[in-house]
Design an enzyme around this catalytic site. Structure first.
Site, PDB file in Angstrom:
ATOM      1  N   HIS A  24       8.195  14.582   3.467  1.00  0.00           N
ATOM      2  CA  HIS A  24       9.380  14.241   2.776  1.00  0.00           C
ATOM      3  C   HIS A  24      10.089  15.679   2.779  1.00  0.00           C
ATOM      4  O   HIS A  24      10.381  15.938   1.710  1.00  0.00           O
ATOM      5  CB  HIS A  24       9.128  13.661   1.424  1.00  0.00           C
ATOM      6  CG  HIS A  24       9.358  12.355   1.038  1.00  0.00           C
ATOM      7  ND1 HIS A  24       8.692  11.762  -0.062  1.00  0.00           N
ATOM      8  CD2 HIS A  24       9.563  11.358   1.946  1.00  0.00           C
ATOM      9  CE1 HIS A  24       8.755  10.801  -0.045  1.00  0.00           C
ATOM     10  NE2 HIS A  24       8.895  10.183   1.044  1.00  0.00           N
ATOM     11  N   HIS A  80      10.721  -1.406   5.281  1.00  0.00           N
ATOM     12  CA  HIS A  80      10.987  -0.164   4.344  1.00  0.00           C
ATOM     13  C   HIS A  80      11.914   0.630   5.721  1.00  0.00           C
ATOM     14  O   HIS A  80      11.526   0.709   6.690  1.00  0.00           O
ATOM     15  CB  HIS A  80      10.125   0.574   3.977  1.00  0.00           C
ATOM     16  CG  HIS A  80      10.707   1.842   3.101  1.00  0.00           C
ATOM     17  ND1 HIS A  80      11.844   1.942   2.701  1.00  0.00           N
ATOM     18  CD2 HIS A  80       9.789   2.886   2.815  1.00  0.00           C
ATOM     19  CE1 HIS A  80      11.772   3.351   2.109  1.00  0.00           C
ATOM     20  NE2 HIS A  80      10.703   3.916   1.925  1.00  0.00           N
ATOM     21  N   ASP A 165       5.111   1.131   0.987  1.00  0.00           N
ATOM     22  CA  ASP A 165       4.662   2.493   0.095  1.00  0.00           C
ATOM     23  C   ASP A 165       3.964   2.255  -1.297  1.00  0.00           C
ATOM     24  O   ASP A 165       3.115   3.110  -1.516  1.00  0.00           O
ATOM     25  CB  ASP A 165       5.975   3.210  -0.231  1.00  0.00           C
ATOM     26  CG  ASP A 165       6.739   4.000   0.904  1.00  0.00           C
ATOM     27  OD1 ASP A 165       5.993   4.523   1.674  1.00  0.00           O
ATOM     28  OD2 ASP A 165       7.601   4.251   0.990  1.00  0.00           O
ATOM     29  N   TYR A 193       0.304  10.414  -5.354  1.00  0.00           N
ATOM     30  CA  TYR A 193       1.139   9.783  -4.367  1.00  0.00           C
ATOM     31  C   TYR A 193       2.169   9.064  -5.608  1.00  0.00           C
ATOM     32  O   TYR A 193       3.319   9.223  -5.630  1.00  0.00           O
ATOM     33  CB  TYR A 193       0.473   8.829  -3.913  1.00  0.00           C
ATOM     34  CG  TYR A 193       1.479   8.066  -2.856  1.00  0.00           C
ATOM     35  CD1 TYR A 193       1.473   8.381  -1.582  1.00  0.00           C
ATOM     36  CD2 TYR A 193       2.167   6.602  -3.435  1.00  0.00           C
ATOM     37  CE1 TYR A 193       2.469   7.664  -0.802  1.00  0.00           C
ATOM     38  CE2 TYR A 193       2.898   5.995  -2.353  1.00  0.00           C
ATOM     39  CZ  TYR A 193       3.095   6.071  -1.232  1.00  0.00           C
ATOM     40  OH  TYR A 193       3.797   5.681  -0.261  1.00  0.00           O
ATOM     41  N   HIS A 226       0.527   3.696   3.826  1.00  0.00           N
ATOM     42  CA  HIS A 226      -0.088   5.033   3.774  1.00  0.00           C
ATOM     43  C   HIS A 226      -1.510   4.903   3.426  1.00  0.00           C
ATOM     44  O   HIS A 226      -1.833   4.238   2.173  1.00  0.00           O
ATOM     45  CB  HIS A 226       0.466   5.954   2.845  1.00  0.00           C
ATOM     46  CG  HIS A 226       1.905   6.494   3.212  1.00  0.00           C
ATOM     47  ND1 HIS A 226       2.176   7.057   4.507  1.00  0.00           N
ATOM     48  CD2 HIS A 226       3.149   6.004   2.878  1.00  0.00           C
ATOM     49  CE1 HIS A 226       3.694   7.169   4.542  1.00  0.00           C
ATOM     50  NE2 HIS A 226       4.296   6.648   3.600  1.00  0.00           N
TER      51      HIS A 226
END
Ligand code: FEO
Length: 398
Positions: A24, A80, A165, A193, A226
């Site tokens: 990110h 997403h 996510d 996370y 992920h």
């Protein structure tokens, strides 16, 4: 590493990047790398659920080709828009130009604004179903978990939830499942996370889990986009999310500070000692020597935050300003905090920290502690007592 069949005719075909250290942009430190999980369903309609980050397209395509030619893909489910899951979509659409893409209305708009592709796109909403042949998919919109376009996809025949996510972790390993890795490391990465990405969305997470429970979804496997797939105990990560989303904490305090010449650090050590002697768990971070992502993770189950900075130009030091800016965006609830620091003449850092804490909706539990230049014996004693006082306030909240 080959494609992995996670259920009959459902394959993990993602990519593993063990070297990435910043995600990110530079908002998230991925000390254990990450994976981008895409899934292929072999059926009358060959279906790809999400893709991977663009630079890792070839790795996904290699895995796909172990099973089918990518040109045979009929459907792509885009849960997403964000590039780590859609980056390889233009390549897939080049190879399979007749494939139909499914996603939310906001996903359609977002994908267009990323790639400007003229793709056959079908907008879906919560409850819509798609038959693939032997399998079917049910779509569940999940706005703001963590983008407006986000969506979960569920396969009832194999009881697999693909939540994109949600329930993920940045954890690169050759293992694919929760029963193949160290459980403590896995939960540590899942907490990191959640804290850094999903913390602001707790009330939405509670509602989404409630919604899943109401429609009696049975889940054998949670296959996030992920990290590790939850097959041994999917309830474990759901229960952890419920606890984090409710902002449940323990009597633990994080002391995080930035120091110029060491005086603020002297205060930090003394007040941490006061907390410890009062029987409260404490973790101390010099934020210039620590990864922000890790400090934020440690704040997730902490009831109290004590934040300190030396004064510079009538304000806090810049690393603490950046840290607080990030913390404010995470909107932690049900916490108690206070501020401290050393100054030379006019001061200002303590008041600035308190102001941002208040703006973030965090209760400031006691007046700030400011010391001119280097703390003397009595000021160190006052720092120690300051820690003890905060410990009492924390215990009173439990
Ligand atoms: Fe893993 Fe929101 O992207």
């Amino acid at each position: 590493m080959s494609a992995v069949e996670i259920k009959k005719d459902i394959f993990w075909v993602g990519a593993v990047d063990g070297n990435i250290r910043n995600f990110h942009g530079y908002t998230y430190t991925t000390s254990r790398g990450t994976t981008y999980n895409a899934y292929l369903i072999l059926d009358e309609k060959i279906t790809l659920i999400d893709t991977v980050y663009g630079p890792d397209s070839d790795e996904m395509l290699d895995r796909l080709r172990q099973i089918i030619e990518p040109s045979k893909i009929d459907y792509v489910i885009a849960n997403h828009v964000e590039g780590d899951h859609s980056g390889a979509l233009p390549e897939i659409m080049k190879l399979a130009p007749n494939a139909k893409v499914f996603g939310t209305a906001k996903c359609k708009d977002g994908l267009y604004k990323h790639y400007y592709g003229n793709w056959d796109f079908q907008v879906v909403k919560t409850g819509d179903k798609l038959s693939l042949g032997r399998h079917s998919l049910t779509f569940i919109e999940a706005p703001m978990l963590h983008w407006p376009d986000s969506m979960f996809t569920y396969c009832p025949e194999e009881k697999v939830l693909f939540p994109n996510d949600a329930f993920g972790q940045h954890y690169a390993t050759s293992a694919r499942y929760d029963d193949e890795v160290d459980g403590a490391v896995l939960m540590d990465e899942a907490a990191k996370y959640y804290a850094n990405i999903l913390w602001p969305f707790g009330s939405l997470i509670l509602r989404k889990i409630e919604e899943l429970q109401k429609i009696n979804i049975v889940i054998d496997i949670i296959a996030p986009s992920h990290g590790i797939i939850w097959r041994k105990d999917p309830a474990k990560i759901i229960n952890a999310y419920l606890s984090w989303a409710k902002n449940e904490t323990k009597g633990k305090v994080i002391v995080a500070y930035e120091t110029m010449w060491g005086a603020t650090q002297m205060m930090a050590r003394k007040l941490a000692l006061g907390l410890t002697d009062a029987g409260v768990e404490v973790k101390v971070f010099d934020i210039n020597q620590s990864e922000r992502t890790e400090v934020i993770k440690d704040m997730l189950d902490a009831k109290g935050f004590i934040l300190g900075s030396s004064t510079h130009d009538n304000d806090m030091l810049p690393a603490m300003a950046g840290f607080l800016h990030f913390l404010k965006g995470l909107k932690p609830k049900n916490r108690l905090a206070c501020a401290f620091g050393s100054y030379g003449w006019s001061g200002g850092a303590v008041k600035s920290i308190e102001k941002i804490l208040q703006e973030a909706g965090i209760e400031v539990g006691q007046p700030g502690l400011a010391v001119r230049y280097v703390p003397d014996e009595s000021e160190l004693k006052r720092s120690y007592e300051y820690g003890m006082d905060f410990a009492k306030a924390i215990k009173a909240k439990e």
